[in-house]
Design a protein around this motif. Structure first.
Motif, PDB file in Angstrom:
ATOM      1  N   LEU A 318       0.822  -1.208   0.000  1.00 24.07           N
ATOM      2  CA  LEU A 318       0.000   0.000   0.000  1.00 24.07           C
ATOM      3  C   LEU A 318       0.859   1.262   0.000  1.00 24.07           C
ATOM      4  N   SER A 319       2.029   1.206   0.624  1.00 25.30           N
ATOM      5  CA  SER A 319       2.922   2.374   0.626  1.00 25.30           C
ATOM      6  C   SER A 319       3.418   2.692  -0.777  1.00 25.30           C
ATOM      7  N   LEU A 320       3.491   1.670  -1.645  1.00 23.86           N
ATOM      8  CA  LEU A 320       3.879   1.901  -3.038  1.00 23.86           C
ATOM      9  C   LEU A 320       2.763   2.629  -3.788  1.00 23.86           C
ATOM     10  N   VAL A 321       1.535   2.219  -3.521  1.00 28.65           N
ATOM     11  CA  VAL A 321       0.390   2.854  -4.179  1.00 28.65           C
ATOM     12  C   VAL A 321       0.305   4.326  -3.778  1.00 28.65           C
ATOM     13  N   CYS A 322       0.511   4.607  -2.494  1.00 29.75           N
ATOM     14  CA  CYS A 322       0.358   5.969  -1.976  1.00 29.75           C
ATOM     15  C   CYS A 322       1.601   6.829  -2.176  1.00 29.75           C
ATOM     16  N   ALA A 323       2.649   6.244  -2.766  1.00 34.38           N
ATOM     17  CA  ALA A 323       3.903   6.970  -3.011  1.00 34.38           C
ATOM     18  C   ALA A 323       4.590   7.400  -1.727  1.00 34.38           C
ATOM     19  N   ASP A 324       4.351   6.669  -0.634  1.00 36.76           N
ATOM     20  CA  ASP A 324       5.062   6.933   0.618  1.00 36.76           C
ATOM     21  C   ASP A 324       6.392   6.184   0.659  1.00 36.76           C
ATOM     22  N   ASN A 325       6.558   5.215  -0.220  1.00 39.84           N
ATOM     23  CA  ASN A 325       7.766   4.384  -0.246  1.00 39.84           C
ATOM     24  C   ASN A 325       8.677   4.870  -1.368  1.00 39.84           C
ATOM     25  N   ASP A 433     -13.873  12.762  -0.652  1.00 39.91           N
ATOM     26  CA  ASP A 433     -14.610  11.929  -1.602  1.00 39.91           C
ATOM     27  C   ASP A 433     -13.647  11.260  -2.587  1.00 39.91           C
ATOM     28  N   PRO A 434     -12.692  10.451  -2.079  1.00 37.15           N
ATOM     29  CA  PRO A 434     -11.615   9.937  -2.940  1.00 37.15           C
ATOM     30  C   PRO A 434     -12.103   8.910  -3.960  1.00 37.15           C
ATOM     31  N   GLN A 435     -11.368   8.830  -5.084  1.00 36.59           N
ATOM     32  CA  GLN A 435     -11.652   7.790  -6.066  1.00 36.59           C
ATOM     33  C   GLN A 435     -11.146   6.430  -5.599  1.00 36.59           C
ATOM     34  N   LEU A 436      -9.996   6.435  -4.929  1.00 35.36           N
ATOM     35  CA  LEU A 436      -9.400   5.200  -4.420  1.00 35.36           C
ATOM     36  C   LEU A 436      -9.328   5.278  -2.906  1.00 35.36           C
ATOM     37  N   LEU A 437      -9.993   4.344  -2.244  1.00 28.38           N
ATOM     38  CA  LEU A 437     -10.028   4.290  -0.789  1.00 28.38           C
ATOM     39  C   LEU A 437      -9.123   3.150  -0.328  1.00 28.38           C
ATOM     40  N   ILE A 438      -8.102   3.477   0.459  1.00 23.76           N
ATOM     41  CA  ILE A 438      -7.162   2.477   0.954  1.00 23.76           C
ATOM     42  C   ILE A 438      -7.282   2.421   2.471  1.00 23.76           C
ATOM     43  N   LEU A 439      -7.788   1.309   2.970  1.00 27.84           N
ATOM     44  CA  LEU A 439      -8.062   1.156   4.394  1.00 27.84           C
ATOM     45  C   LEU A 439      -7.233   0.007   4.947  1.00 27.84           C
TER      46      LEU A 439
END
Length: 493
Positions: A318-325, A433-439
């Motif tokens: 998930l950190s790759l998707v969110c660009a935190d990594n 109101d995000p398009q992609l919800l990461i929980l």
């Protein structure tokens, strides 16, 4: 009967730490107690009275820790709060730190060194204690973590480390706040078995503070409910289970459900069939393989459950998707049809992603009013560097109301209970109101009613057009009904 702990008519000296009524609480020899109740109901305040953190007027707690030869409460009572703490780096922890290995210096502690230090400080180096140490290492499957930097542990791995460290001290009373959340199913079962075994073999009595009250282990003998700042009478586990209020089948009102579904849409959303596309993605830290040539495509409108053992790489993915990594820019990843590194900034990406995780909760140590924490989701910041306008604040208050936080808008974030903090961070994830919800483990620390509420909100939100979700949980029953795809990661040994 020996009374290990006795509190009678307990009232704290400081008014801000007082419960609604004086506290009566006893723990007798052989008892193991679960403290249960709603989020913000006073469970933690009771524990802090038990441990002596908040002194009482006149009637101080009485303790009898025999056969322990240690006298003070601090030596005999160990309390694990599981705030996803990363050891000695507490003060400087930030959200992306776990994945920025190049910023780790020589002073960053290693798991094995910290455990050896805890072992040395907690007693003599005897064969019996070494046997306990090795037994704990095997039980929690942490030998492969001993040479790992503490900052690189996953949330679940960190819990295993903290439990091992505390049990090495051989306490007389062990208090644990929601010890089972964040652990995969096998480890939860193993932990329950270990606690039961230790309670029978050693002079150890256990107090569990539980938000998920339909999972009270069988070794628990008694239950104390704390609701609306009132400590209830101690009852047997059997009495509690037989009279427990069943979990609600629905909490979100029809009016709020329809309001979520019919929210106005933004005009700047992406229109892409593929929301996430990963081609042969690999992540390594030194010799340690986390992800190995992973191919994964998430299409628009899909709702994914992401599963796997502790340490399998779920949060890293998930950190790759969110660009935190930082390694995400060396991987073949496309978001919303745009290849990573094609010119978009991190902020361009985050505008369309709503995200909550144990790491985020850990990083939020800002004592801002709760509504400002929610508002930071509009600006994709950990703090609040751009002041929202009144219309934006109105949106924040509306989402706080959806998550049952009406009246908490101006409460400082760190004054809220852990469960209320998680609800604030969930409101932060939904507010734009995000398009992609990461929980990532979104129901951590929530009571049964709030767990159902959050599932209701997720299910309503996912009925909206152009919405995609990825959710991580170790409890199958936490998954909302809208889940239609699953990816299970396996840990590389």
């Amino acid at each position: 009967m020996q009374r290990i702990i006795e509190i009678k008519d307990g009232v704290t000296r400081m008014p801000e730490w007082r419960l609604a009524k004086p506290v009566d609480f006893t723990m007798e020899a052989g008892e193991h107690i679960a403290i249960v109740g709603e989020n913000g109901g006073g469970k933690t305040m009771l524990v802090e009275i038990i441990t002596g953190r908040h002194p009482l007027l006149m009637n101080e707690p009485k303790y009898d820790f025999a056969p322990s030869k240690r006298e003070s409460a601090s030596e005999n009572i160990r309390y694990i709060t599981f705030r996803d703490s990363y050891g000695d780096t507490d003060g400087q922890y930030y959200l992306q730190q776990r994945w920025n290995q190049q910023e780790i210096d020589k002073e960053t502690p290693i798991v094995g060194d910290l455990l050896e230090k805890a072992f040395a400080l907690s007693g003599e180096d005897t064969a019996e204690r070494r046997e306990l140490q090795q037994h704990l290492y095997d039980l929690f499957h942490i030998r492969h973590l001993l040479d790992k930097y503490i900052i690189l542990l996953s949330s679940g791995e960190l819990r295993k480390f903290q439990l091992t460290k505390t049990l090495l001290a051989d306490p007389r009373v062990l208090i644990m706040d929601n010890p089972f959340i964040g652990l995969d199913a096998d480890t939860r079962d193993q932990l329950k078995d270990l606690l039961e075994t230790l309670s029978k073999e050693r002079a150890l009595q256990i107090i569990l503070v539980l938000s998920k009250t339909d999972d009270v282990p069988e070794f628990i003998t008694h239950v104390v409910e704390v609701n609306k700042m009132v400590v209830g009478e101690k009852q047997t586990r059997r009495q509690y289970v037989e009279n427990r209020t069943p979990n609600p089948k629905r909490v979100l009102s029809e009016e709020d459900r329809n309001a979520i579904i019919n929210l106005p849409y933004r005009t700047n959303d992406y229109d892409s069939k593929e929301v996430v596309k990963m081609n042969k993605v690999s992540i390594r830290y030194g010799e340690r393989v986390i992800l190995d040539t992973l191919d994964w495509t998430v299409n628009n409108g899909e709702r994914w459950a992401l599963g796997g053992q502790n340490g399998a790489g779920k949060s890293t993915l998930l950190s790759l998707v969110c660009a935190d990594n930082p390694q995400s820019y060396a991987c073949d990843i496309a978001l919303f049809g745009n290849p990573r590194g094609s010119g978009e900034s991190i902020w361009d990406i985050k505008k369309h992603i709503g995200y909550v995780s144990p790491e985020m909760h850990r990083a939020y140590q800002k004592n801002l009013p709760a509504v400002r924490i929610v508002a930071s989701g509009l600006k994709d910041s950990m703090g609040l560097y751009v002041k929202p306008n009144e219309n934006e604040y109105g949106i924040c208050r509306w989402w706080m109301g959806i998550f049952g936080l009406k009246g908490k808008e101006d409460t400082p974030f760190l004054k809220l209970s852990s469960g209320e903090q998680r609800l604030v961070l969930l409101a932060r994830a939904f507010v734009k109101d995000p398009q992609l919800l990461i929980l990532d483990e979104p129901l951590h620390g929530l009571d049964n009613r709030n767990r159902r509420l959050v599932k209701d909100v997720i299910e309503a939100f996912c009925q909206r057009h152009n919405k995609t979700m990825i959710m991580v949980t170790h409890y199958k029953e936490e998954l909302p009904a809208c889940i239609d795809h699953e990816l299970f990661l396996r840990r590389h040994v």
